[in-house]
Write an enzyme that holds these catalytic residues in place. Sequence first.
Site: not given
Ligand code: DSN
Length: 444
Positions: A53, A55, A198, A224, A227, A233
């Site tokens: 933990y 925080e 974004d 994120t 990707k 993630r």
């Molecule tokens: N779920 C993601 C995507 O597939 O683009 C976006 O959050």
Amino acid sequence: MEKRNLKQQDPEIAELVEAELQRRKFGLEMIPSENHTSPAVLEALGSILTDKYSEGYPGKRYYAGNEFIDKVENLARDRAKKAFGVPYVNVQPYSGSPANFAVYLATLTPGDPVMGLNLPDGGHLTHGWKANISGTLYKRVPYFVKEDGYLDLEEIRQIALQHKPKLIWVGATAYVREFPFKEFGAIADEVGAYLVADIAHIAGLVIAGAHKSPVPFAHIITTTTHKTLRGPRGALIMVTEKGLKKDPELAEKIDKAVFPSGVQGGPHNHQTAAIAVALKEAMTPEFAEYGKQIVKNAQVLAESLKAEGLQLVSGGTDNHMLLVDLTPFGRGTGVFVQDALDQAGITINKNTIPKDPSSPFYPSGIRIGTPAITTRGMKEKEMKIIGKWIAEVIFEVKHYQLPETKEERIKYIKQFKKEIAVNPKLKEVKGKVAELCKDFPLPY
Ligand code: DSN
């Protein structure tokens, strides 16, 4: 506690993990938001850091024992700053949606107008869609793409002048062209709004130099990490020099919005460590090559699909994804193509297309991406073959048409699934896909 590995401790879960590995091994992951992480990223993600933990932020924790966790988080922060060229980053968001929500909390008060790309036009739920808190807590002002699939910059400027948004999102989940960050920056400045880029989908391309960076034009950048960036993630929130100039306290406000006043508690330290590893990998020359190859592959795949007679939104792509317009085969047919391709070992997702005549649940397009298959080492030659297979599957199921009523649809789709499970053409493609995959092993 006895030391037992997963297989000994929980064979049911171990078998499911193994089954998923086999599915991936012999299939093509072509959902544009997915990728295959490196063994080093997975090792960090599965590490003992998950137990702690912590925080707060490095040097300012609520709990003791964070000497090494602080170092991990600082490494992740420093690498993100270097990779993107920004002065500030928060590496704690659990994923993209909480990251975007933290941005709202840091910059707006409920009821403030927010502009974002309409969801059926390719936008994200968190950019002000009516079914998401971002579209109910704040005043949603959607903008759109034109019939040709490109962002309508003139209309976007007019909408901004009329509604005076406090925040404008640039970014999408289904947009195949380069984002005009500079033009968005000018519109945001004209109306005094925060510009938030974004870049979840394209973060890896930005680091690789395969897509322009939003850093000079945006105040805040969210992404994120799983990707094109090819990490675990997770998510990052960055503030640019331009952002700090607009509000010198923006970085502190973002930190507070993530924790303690937002939706998060203790950071996921194993995830932070894995993000740090992914960022280190992303700053190598190999990754720059990888990012460029993702785009090349997508462009060759686009040409291959067009040569087979398929129609693409905007006629091609500048990034890692393609949108196939299935309206020539009927409206709302994305669901049939998605399931048929899945049956043939090619995983893509159904997706809306601009001005979709159907609905987000039964959209009239599919979204295809090249990040994961490029990680496996596939190149132009394989894209040409895969394009042919995708087209063969689409033509194989083109006679399936979406019924009008809900009851009819349920029955029809059940029957469709029965039929594709024994379809010889799909079986044949699946066999060829599996053969191809043998030459391109997964990284783990
Ligand atoms: N779920 C993601 C995507 O597939 O683009 C976006 O959050």
